[in-house]
Write a protein that holds these residues in place. Structure first.
Motif, PDB file in Angstrom:
ATOM      1  N   GLU A 122       0.851  -1.193   0.000  1.00 26.01           N
ATOM      2  CA  GLU A 122       0.000   0.000   0.000  1.00 26.01           C
ATOM      3  C   GLU A 122       0.885   1.241   0.000  1.00 26.01           C
ATOM      4  N   GLY A 123       0.554   2.204  -0.833  1.00 25.54           N
ATOM      5  CA  GLY A 123       1.306   3.452  -0.907  1.00 25.54           C
ATOM      6  C   GLY A 123       2.484   3.414  -1.863  1.00 25.54           C
ATOM      7  N   SER A 124       2.684   2.286  -2.557  1.00 26.92           N
ATOM      8  CA  SER A 124       3.790   2.196  -3.520  1.00 26.92           C
ATOM      9  C   SER A 124       3.584   3.193  -4.648  1.00 26.92           C
ATOM     10  N   LYS A 125       4.662   3.824  -5.067  1.00 24.99           N
ATOM     11  CA  LYS A 125       4.603   4.716  -6.220  1.00 24.99           C
ATOM     12  C   LYS A 125       4.780   3.877  -7.477  1.00 24.99           C
ATOM     13  N   VAL A 126       3.974   4.160  -8.487  1.00 26.24           N
ATOM     14  CA  VAL A 126       4.044   3.427  -9.750  1.00 26.24           C
ATOM     15  C   VAL A 126       3.991   4.412 -10.901  1.00 26.24           C
ATOM     16  N   GLU A 127       4.413   3.973 -12.055  1.00 29.26           N
ATOM     17  CA  GLU A 127       4.297   4.758 -13.277  1.00 29.26           C
ATOM     18  C   GLU A 127       3.215   4.108 -14.123  1.00 29.26           C
ATOM     19  N   VAL A 128       2.327   4.920 -14.677  1.00 30.31           N
ATOM     20  CA  VAL A 128       1.199   4.400 -15.435  1.00 30.31           C
ATOM     21  C   VAL A 128       1.253   4.948 -16.854  1.00 30.31           C
ATOM     22  N   ASP A 129       1.176   4.063 -17.829  1.00 32.19           N
ATOM     23  CA  ASP A 129       1.120   4.434 -19.243  1.00 32.19           C
ATOM     24  C   ASP A 129      -0.308   4.165 -19.701  1.00 32.19           C
ATOM     25  N   ILE A 130      -1.064   5.205 -19.963  1.00 35.06           N
ATOM     26  CA  ILE A 130      -2.478   5.064 -20.310  1.00 35.06           C
ATOM     27  C   ILE A 130      -2.622   4.875 -21.815  1.00 35.06           C
ATOM     28  N   ARG A 131      -3.221   3.759 -22.203  1.00 34.56           N
ATOM     29  CA  ARG A 131      -3.527   3.482 -23.607  1.00 34.56           C
ATOM     30  C   ARG A 131      -4.927   2.900 -23.665  1.00 34.56           C
ATOM     31  N   PRO A 132      -5.893   3.657 -24.163  1.00 34.57           N
ATOM     32  CA  PRO A 132      -7.249   3.116 -24.240  1.00 34.57           C
ATOM     33  C   PRO A 132      -7.282   1.870 -25.118  1.00 34.57           C
ATOM     34  N   LEU A 133      -8.041   0.893 -24.690  1.00 36.96           N
ATOM     35  CA  LEU A 133      -8.199  -0.319 -25.485  1.00 36.96           C
ATOM     36  C   LEU A 133      -9.102  -0.040 -26.669  1.00 36.96           C
ATOM     37  N   VAL A 134      -8.882  -0.771 -27.725  1.00 33.63           N
ATOM     38  CA  VAL A 134      -9.723  -0.652 -28.911  1.00 33.63           C
ATOM     39  C   VAL A 134     -11.117  -1.151 -28.555  1.00 33.63           C
ATOM     40  N   ALA A 135     -12.109  -0.463 -29.047  1.00 28.51           N
ATOM     41  CA  ALA A 135     -13.490  -0.861 -28.757  1.00 28.51           C
ATOM     42  C   ALA A 135     -13.739  -2.297 -29.204  1.00 28.51           C
ATOM     43  N   ASP A 136     -14.407  -3.050 -28.357  1.00 30.48           N
ATOM     44  CA  ASP A 136     -14.674  -4.454 -28.659  1.00 30.48           C
ATOM     45  C   ASP A 136     -15.678  -4.638 -29.793  1.00 30.48           C
ATOM     46  N   HIS A 137     -16.422  -3.583 -30.136  1.00 30.50           N
ATOM     47  CA  HIS A 137     -17.438  -3.740 -31.169  1.00 30.50           C
ATOM     48  C   HIS A 137     -16.847  -3.814 -32.577  1.00 30.50           C
ATOM     49  N   ASN A 138     -15.572  -3.515 -32.724  1.00 33.29           N
ATOM     50  CA  ASN A 138     -14.934  -3.592 -34.030  1.00 33.29           C
ATOM     51  C   ASN A 138     -14.123  -4.885 -34.087  1.00 33.29           C
ATOM     52  N   PRO A 139     -14.627  -5.916 -34.727  1.00 35.53           N
ATOM     53  CA  PRO A 139     -13.942  -7.210 -34.697  1.00 35.53           C
ATOM     54  C   PRO A 139     -12.567  -7.188 -35.354  1.00 35.53           C
ATOM     55  N   PHE A 140     -12.363  -6.318 -36.337  1.00 32.79           N
ATOM     56  CA  PHE A 140     -11.053  -6.287 -36.994  1.00 32.79           C
ATOM     57  C   PHE A 140      -9.978  -5.803 -36.041  1.00 32.79           C
ATOM     58  N   TRP A 141     -10.156  -4.615 -35.449  1.00 30.89           N
ATOM     59  CA  TRP A 141      -9.141  -4.064 -34.551  1.00 30.89           C
ATOM     60  C   TRP A 141      -9.156  -4.762 -33.207  1.00 30.89           C
ATOM     61  N   GLY A 142     -10.275  -5.295 -32.811  1.00 37.67           N
ATOM     62  CA  GLY A 142     -10.361  -5.962 -31.521  1.00 37.67           C
ATOM     63  C   GLY A 142      -9.410  -7.136 -31.387  1.00 37.67           C
ATOM     64  N   ILE A 143      -9.125  -7.824 -32.486  1.00 43.31           N
ATOM     65  CA  ILE A 143      -8.229  -8.982 -32.403  1.00 43.31           C
ATOM     66  C   ILE A 143      -6.786  -8.572 -32.145  1.00 43.31           C
ATOM     67  N   PHE A 144      -6.455  -7.303 -32.360  1.00 45.46           N
ATOM     68  CA  PHE A 144      -5.078  -6.854 -32.195  1.00 45.46           C
ATOM     69  C   PHE A 144      -4.794  -6.219 -30.838  1.00 45.46           C
ATOM     70  N   HIS A 145      -5.805  -6.037 -29.986  1.00 47.76           N
ATOM     71  CA  HIS A 145      -5.548  -5.287 -28.761  1.00 47.76           C
ATOM     72  C   HIS A 145      -4.555  -5.969 -27.832  1.00 47.76           C
ATOM     73  N   ASP A 146      -4.358  -7.264 -27.936  1.00 49.35           N
ATOM     74  CA  ASP A 146      -3.356  -7.939 -27.114  1.00 49.35           C
ATOM     75  C   ASP A 146      -1.952  -7.823 -27.696  1.00 49.35           C
ATOM     76  N   TYR A 147      -1.838  -7.263 -28.884  1.00 51.11           N
ATOM     77  CA  TYR A 147      -0.551  -7.181 -29.569  1.00 51.11           C
ATOM     78  C   TYR A 147      -0.116  -5.744 -29.811  1.00 51.11           C
ATOM     79  N   ASP A 148      -0.598  -4.810 -28.989  1.00 50.77           N
ATOM     80  CA  ASP A 148      -0.298  -3.402 -29.231  1.00 50.77           C
ATOM     81  C   ASP A 148       1.197  -3.107 -29.190  1.00 50.77           C
ATOM     82  N   GLN A 149       1.937  -3.723 -28.279  1.00 49.56           N
ATOM     83  CA  GLN A 149       3.381  -3.475 -28.216  1.00 49.56           C
ATOM     84  C   GLN A 149       4.083  -4.063 -29.434  1.00 49.56           C
TER      85      GLN A 149
END
Length: 75
Positions: free
Chosen positions: A22-49
């Motif tokens: 509790e109280g640990s400092k962390v760094e957060v990189d915010i990247r919104p996930l691709v909307a799940d309603h788009n099946p084409f881009w949705g399959i790539f959200h696990d491969y963003d890096q």
């Protein structure tokens, strides 16, 4: 450590335990996930890096080969 969560106001609620004191400092990189309603881009959200790495490699090779490059997305 890559975690996914849900934004609730100014708080990000993560689905998995953090295993940090509790109280640990962390760094957060915010990247919104691709909307799940788009099946084409949705399959790539696990491969963003991977996709980002591929893009960087392609741009590097284009620069080395002196190809004319027009940016297709803003930084």
């Amino acid at each position: 450590m890559l975690l996914r969560g849900i934004v609730r106001g100014n708080t990000i609620e993560v689905a998995e335990p953090l295993n940090l004191p509790e109280g640990s400092k962390v760094e957060v990189d915010i990247r919104p996930l691709v909307a799940d309603h788009n099946p084409f881009w949705g399959i790539f959200h696990d491969y963003d890096q991977l996709l980002e790495d591929l893009e960087q490699q392609i741009m590097k090779e284009r620069e080395q080969s002196n190809m004319e490059v027009s940016p297709w997305r803003s930084a």
